[in-house]
Design a protein around this motif. Structure first.
Motif, PDB file in Angstrom:
ATOM      1  N   LYS A   1     -11.565  34.476  33.155  1.00  4.44           N
ATOM      2  CA  LYS A   1     -10.382  33.990  33.866  1.00  4.44           C
ATOM      3  C   LYS A   1      -9.646  32.956  33.016  1.00  4.44           C
ATOM      4  CE  LYS A   1      -8.940  32.245  38.348  1.00  4.44           C
ATOM      5  NZ  LYS A   1      -9.392  31.797  39.680  1.00  4.44           N
ATOM      6  N   LYS A   2      -8.352  33.143  32.877  1.00  8.39           N
ATOM      7  CA  LYS A   2      -7.527  32.245  32.048  1.00  8.39           C
ATOM      8  C   LYS A   2      -7.129  30.979  32.809  1.00  8.39           C
ATOM      9  CE  LYS A   2      -7.456  35.126  28.627  1.00  8.39           C
ATOM     10  NZ  LYS A   2      -8.499  35.006  27.651  1.00  8.39           N
ATOM     11  N   SER A   3      -6.945  31.113  34.112  1.00  6.07           N
ATOM     12  CA  SER A   3      -6.550  29.946  34.912  1.00  6.07           C
ATOM     13  C   SER A   3      -7.799  29.203  35.398  1.00  6.07           C
ATOM     14  CB  SER A   3      -5.696  30.397  36.100  1.00  6.07           C
ATOM     15  OG  SER A   3      -6.410  31.304  36.903  1.00  6.07           O
ATOM     16  N   SER A   4      -7.579  28.124  36.095  1.00  4.05           N
ATOM     17  CA  SER A   4      -8.689  27.321  36.611  1.00  4.05           C
ATOM     18  C   SER A   4      -9.539  28.127  37.585  1.00  4.05           C
ATOM     19  CB  SER A   4      -8.154  26.080  37.331  1.00  4.05           C
ATOM     20  OG  SER A   4      -7.455  25.258  36.434  1.00  4.05           O
ATOM     21  N   LEU A   5     -10.822  27.862  37.543  1.00  2.00           N
ATOM     22  CA  LEU A   5     -11.737  28.526  38.461  1.00  2.00           C
ATOM     23  C   LEU A   5     -11.669  27.868  39.839  1.00  2.00           C
ATOM     24  CD1 LEU A   5     -14.918  28.759  36.190  1.00  2.00           C
ATOM     25  CD2 LEU A   5     -13.306  30.594  36.713  1.00  2.00           C
TER      26      LEU A   5
END
Length: 109
Positions: free
Chosen positions: A68-72
């Protein structure tokens, strides 16, 4: 046993190149430090194997979370944090233990 380990490493690499590269770096630096402390060759081999497989539990983490590129989200991060326990419960440790018991029995007769 070597083929089993190699299979796990290839599986990790096919799932996530970053994790595979990280595992090789951890193994390299672990061996370098162990050599400085004079660890015996048999222990070095076990250390290298452990270092290479320390993120084995990430195989159970979905690719959508792992890459995942965005925040978890909190639940995704909780899942990531479980990967060490998942890896420890993996069959590799059971195989290693069984192999050790068989080898030990050979030498105790």
């Amino acid at each position: 046993m070597h083929n089993v380990l190699k299979g796990f490493l290839l599986t990790i690499q096919s799932k996530d190149n970053y994790t595979a590269a990280h595992s090789y770096r951890v193994a390299h630096f672990s061996i370098e430090l162990a050599n400085l402390f004079g660890l015996k060759p048999l222990k070095l081999k076990a250390l290298k194997t452990s270092a290479l497989l320390h993120d084995l539990g990430k195989l159970a983490v979905p690719d959508s979370v792992l890459n995942k590129k965005s925040s978890l989200t909190d639940s995704e991060f909780d899942l990531i944090k479980k990967h060490p326990r998942i890896g420890v419960r993996g069959s590799i440790l059971k195989l290693k233990f069984e192999n050790h018991k068989l080898n030990h029995k050979k030498f105790t007769w």
